[in-house]
Design an enzyme around this catalytic site. Structure first.
Site, PDB file in Angstrom:
ATOM      1  N   ASP A   1      35.357 -19.478  -1.930  1.00 50.89           N
ATOM      2  CA  ASP A   1      34.133 -19.160  -1.198  1.00 50.89           C
ATOM      3  C   ASP A   1      32.953 -19.057  -2.161  1.00 50.89           C
ATOM      4  O   ASP A   1      32.754 -18.027  -2.814  1.00 50.89           O
ATOM      5  CB  ASP A   1      34.324 -17.836  -0.439  1.00 50.89           C
ATOM      6  CG  ASP A   1      33.097 -17.460   0.383  1.00 50.89           C
ATOM      7  OD1 ASP A   1      32.193 -18.307   0.535  1.00 50.89           O
ATOM      8  OD2 ASP A   1      33.046 -16.309   0.880  1.00 50.89           O
TER       9      ASP A   1
ATOM     10  N   LYS B   1      26.463 -17.611  -3.475  1.00 48.16           N
ATOM     11  CA  LYS B   1      26.702 -16.287  -4.043  1.00 48.16           C
ATOM     12  C   LYS B   1      26.212 -16.242  -5.487  1.00 48.16           C
ATOM     13  O   LYS B   1      26.158 -17.281  -6.148  1.00 48.16           O
ATOM     14  CB  LYS B   1      28.215 -15.997  -4.049  1.00 48.16           C
ATOM     15  CG  LYS B   1      28.821 -15.671  -2.695  1.00 48.16           C
ATOM     16  CD  LYS B   1      30.309 -15.390  -2.830  1.00 48.16           C
ATOM     17  CE  LYS B   1      30.961 -15.097  -1.489  1.00 48.16           C
ATOM     18  NZ  LYS B   1      30.500 -13.858  -0.868  1.00 48.16           N
TER      19      LYS B   1
ATOM     20  N   GLU C   1      31.273 -17.227   6.412  1.00 50.90           N
ATOM     21  CA  GLU C   1      32.054 -18.388   6.843  1.00 50.90           C
ATOM     22  C   GLU C   1      33.417 -18.016   7.425  1.00 50.90           C
ATOM     23  O   GLU C   1      33.977 -18.776   8.197  1.00 50.90           O
ATOM     24  CB  GLU C   1      32.221 -19.361   5.669  1.00 50.90           C
ATOM     25  CG  GLU C   1      33.388 -19.064   4.718  1.00 50.90           C
ATOM     26  CD  GLU C   1      33.288 -17.728   3.985  1.00 50.90           C
ATOM     27  OE1 GLU C   1      32.172 -17.184   3.901  1.00 50.90           O
ATOM     28  OE2 GLU C   1      34.325 -17.220   3.520  1.00 50.90           O
TER      29      GLU C   1
ATOM     30  N   ARG D   1      34.367 -15.785   9.578  1.00 54.21           N
ATOM     31  CA  ARG D   1      34.341 -15.645  11.043  1.00 54.21           C
ATOM     32  C   ARG D   1      34.221 -17.009  11.711  1.00 54.21           C
ATOM     33  O   ARG D   1      34.695 -17.195  12.830  1.00 54.21           O
ATOM     34  CB  ARG D   1      33.207 -14.687  11.445  1.00 54.21           C
ATOM     35  CG  ARG D   1      31.835 -15.158  11.047  1.00 54.21           C
ATOM     36  CD  ARG D   1      30.793 -14.045  11.078  1.00 54.21           C
ATOM     37  NE  ARG D   1      30.823 -13.202   9.879  1.00 54.21           N
ATOM     38  CZ  ARG D   1      30.045 -12.158   9.663  1.00 54.21           C
ATOM     39  NH1 ARG D   1      29.161 -11.782  10.575  1.00 54.21           N
ATOM     40  NH2 ARG D   1      30.152 -11.455   8.556  1.00 54.21           N
TER      41      ARG D   1
HETATM   42  N1  BES Z   1      34.693 -13.593   1.386  1.00 57.56           N
HETATM   43  C1  BES Z   1      33.539 -12.822   1.623  1.00 57.56           C
HETATM   44  C2  BES Z   1      33.843 -11.326   1.756  1.00 57.56           C
HETATM   45  C3  BES Z   1      34.359 -10.633   0.526  1.00 57.56           C
HETATM   46  C4  BES Z   1      33.497  -9.910  -0.267  1.00 57.56           C
HETATM   47  C5  BES Z   1      35.686 -10.629   0.212  1.00 57.56           C
HETATM   48  C6  BES Z   1      33.968  -9.231  -1.361  1.00 57.56           C
HETATM   49  C7  BES Z   1      36.161  -9.959  -0.895  1.00 57.56           C
HETATM   50  C8  BES Z   1      35.302  -9.249  -1.676  1.00 57.56           C
HETATM   51  C9  BES Z   1      32.862 -13.271   2.914  1.00 57.56           C
HETATM   52  O1  BES Z   1      33.000 -14.599   3.234  1.00 57.56           O
HETATM   53  C10 BES Z   1      31.402 -13.013   2.739  1.00 57.56           C
HETATM   54  O2  BES Z   1      30.826 -13.640   1.905  1.00 57.56           O
HETATM   55  N2  BES Z   1      30.852 -12.093   3.521  1.00 57.56           N
HETATM   56  C11 BES Z   1      29.498 -11.757   3.427  1.00 57.56           C
HETATM   57  C12 BES Z   1      28.962 -11.610   4.833  1.00 57.56           C
HETATM   58  C13 BES Z   1      27.477 -11.476   4.900  1.00 57.56           C
HETATM   59  C14 BES Z   1      26.819 -12.789   4.490  1.00 57.56           C
HETATM   60  C15 BES Z   1      27.074 -11.103   6.294  1.00 57.56           C
HETATM   61  C16 BES Z   1      29.382 -10.447   2.665  1.00 57.56           C
HETATM   62  O3  BES Z   1      30.246  -9.587   2.818  1.00 57.56           O
HETATM   63  O4  BES Z   1      28.455 -10.305   1.883  1.00 57.56           O
HETATM   64 ZN    ZN Z   2      34.677 -15.529   2.474  1.00 55.41          ZN
HETATM   65 MN    MN Z   3      31.497 -15.809   2.315  1.00 58.02          MN
END
Ligand code: BES
Ligand code: ZN
Ligand code: MN
Length: 493
Positions: free
Chosen positions: A270, A277, A349, A351
């Site tokens: 991701d 990110k 992504e 969801r």
């Molecule tokens: N895979 C991440 C969530 C994650 C964060 C997993 C830290 C493990 C450790 C997920 O896809 C994500 O990026 N979520 C975002 C959502 C936001 C954009 C609403 C997040 O948590 O920042």
């Molecule tokens: Zn993710």
């Molecule tokens: Mn993500």
């Protein structure tokens, strides 16, 4: 994998490289320690006094060549206050005993858990031993791999008191299946993203299917397009790595009996996509397939335990990458359910792939759907690394999961699912947006999924905080929450 079994002879006549017996706080001996003490004419008590062993849980005193015993080594381990070990302490004792055994080149260890709560202690010790002897060497260089010693410990036998002998075999089988499932989940998680691709996950499913007789379906991009999974496809669009939609079906129950369906998030890497990110700790996102990894570990345990139930596992697997073909913030996509989604943040992504998998799951007319996903950083902020987040529309399902998690010390904490939170997802251009604001981020993510899980009892497990630990020498996948889900399945009868 270590060969775990139950033994039947008494502590002092047991032939093993080492025999482990418990001492309580205040140097009070367990039944097995008393027996060793008698056979050695008080040598055990003498040694415990000399060493000032506190009986603190996790402390281990190794004794060598005591007279009157069949075994050369006695490991005296502390169990703390009270007559039974706490789950956490039992896990720590398992780890400590296994680590000491490996340091001393012990291959064959006999463990006598303390009297009360012996089956819970035994389960946690199996998980602790298995964790302490887990190694990941596959991606190390040839020289390092040749030099890496396999752990010496090969066999662990448990001696349980008479009263526990009837239930112990089933408890042990479940614990071992959970431990092996966890090791497999850790293995898949720890593999880097250039090894653990969606294609590789598809191959792993086929391997499991062959070994355990599951029906396995692996769909490629064309198959996914045919199903109309526009939401899933919007995530894979930016990547050159082909996506996979994986289904494993285990039929241990009656024909036509409603199955339990597990759905795993399988983002093999991701980056965030166009909503990219930051670079710090970005390697952690190789573990973004841990929900899928959990589903694989659970299915391995199912294959071993063969419960009289029908169980389906679904994994949506792809990478989330930026590129000229990637989904852009503001793009509107159509999910398999027909509902449209405005993608405001391509980093939300998980969801987007899960919603199509949840719609697909409806065709099995399930008794329950449980999805498992490293879904939100917000869940890590809310619950830390102790409890995974649990969201459910069904109280019975939620309570069963919580009880199973408590029993295995692999815990869930229930979070709210309420209509008021849905407002955050409203969009001017589509049926919904894929993100709310920062407030209640784990909850609005769950609320998004809820819109695709209205037809059957459903639970969502946000494992972002518990699936891996990202720091220090223990950096790696944890195998959570495989143990809790194996216990949950076992309790369905
Ligand atoms: N895979 C991440 C969530 C994650 C964060 C997993 C830290 C493990 C450790 C997920 O896809 C994500 O990026 N979520 C975002 C959502 C936001 C954009 C609403 C997040 O948590 O920042
Ligand atoms: Zn993710
Ligand atoms: Mn993500």
């Amino acid at each position: 994998m270590i060969d775990f079994s139950l033994k039947t002879d008494s502590p002092h006549t047991t032939r093993a490289d080492a025999v482990a017996v418990a001492v309580h706080e205040g140097q009070k001996l367990s039944w097995a320690a008393s027996e060793i003490d008698r056979a050695t004419q008080g040598a055990l008590v003498q040694a415990v006094k000399t060493a000032a062993l506190s009986g603190r849980a996790g402390a281990v005193l190794p004794l060598l060549n005591l007279p009157g015993l069949a075994a050369q080594r006695v490991y005296v381990y502390g169990v703390g206050e009270g007559s039974s070990l706490s789950l956490k302490d039992a896990r720590a004792v398992g780890r400590a005993l296994a680590t000491l055994a490996c340091d001393q080149q012990v291959a064959d260890l006999a463990v006598f858990p303390p009297g009360e709560g012996v089956t819970d202690a035994l389960t946690q010790m199996v998980l602790g031993v298995s964790d302490a002897t887990y190694r990941f060497d596959e991606t190390k260089g040839e020289a390092a791999r040749a030099k890496a010693k396999a752990p010496s410990l090969a066999r662990v036998r448990f001696g349980v008191p008479e009263a526990a002998k009837k239930v112990a075999p089933a408890v042990l089988a479940r614990a071992v299946a959970a431990a092996e499932g966890m090791a497999y989940t850790k293995y898949l998680g720890n593999l880097p993203a250039n090894h653990c691709t969606p294609t590789r996950l598809g191959e792993e499913a086929k391997k499991l299917g062959k070994r355990y007789g599951f029906k396995v379906t692996v769909l490629d991009r064309k198959g996914i397009e045919k199903l109309g999974m526009g939401s899933f496809l919007s995530v894979t669009n930016g990547s050159d790595e082909p996506p996979r939609f994986i289904v494993m079906e285990y039929s241990g129950g009656k024909k036509g009996e409603a199955p339990t369906v597990f759905v795993g998030k399988g983002i093999t890497f991701d980056t965030g996509g166009i909503s990219i990110k930051p670079a710090a700790d970005l390697d952690h996102m190789k573990w973004d397939m841990s929900g899928a990894g959990t589903v694989f570990g659970v299915m391995k345990a199912v294959g071993e335990l063969k419960p009289a139930q029908n169980i389906v596992a679904i994994v949506a697997a792809c990478e989330n990458m930026p590129s000229g073909r990637a989904t852009k913030p503001g793009d509107v996509i159509t999910s398999m359910s027909g509902q449209t989604i405005e993608v405001l943040n391509t980093d939300a992504e998980g969801r987007l792939i899960l919603c199509d998998a949840l719609t697909y799951a409806e065709r099995f007319k399930p008794r329950a759907i449980i999805d498992i996903a490293t879904l939100t950083g917000a869940c890590v902020i809310a619950l830390g690394k102790v409890n995974a987040g649990l969201f459910s529309t069904d109280d019975a399902l939620a309570n069963d999961l919580i009880a199973a998690g408590k029993r295995m010390n692999d815990r869930f904490w229930r979070m709210p699912l309420e209509e008021e939170y849905q407002d955050a997802l409203s969009s001017n251009f589509a049926d919904m947006a894929n993100v709310g604001g920062r407030d209640g981020g784990a909850i609005t993510a769950a609320c998004f999924l809820w819109r695709f899980a209205k037809k059957y009892p459903w639970a969502h497990l946000d494992i972002a905080g518990v699936a891996y630990t990202g720091s220090g020498k223990d950096k790696g996948a944890t195998g959570r929450p495989v143990a809790a889900l194996v216990e949950y399945i076992a309790r369905q009868g």
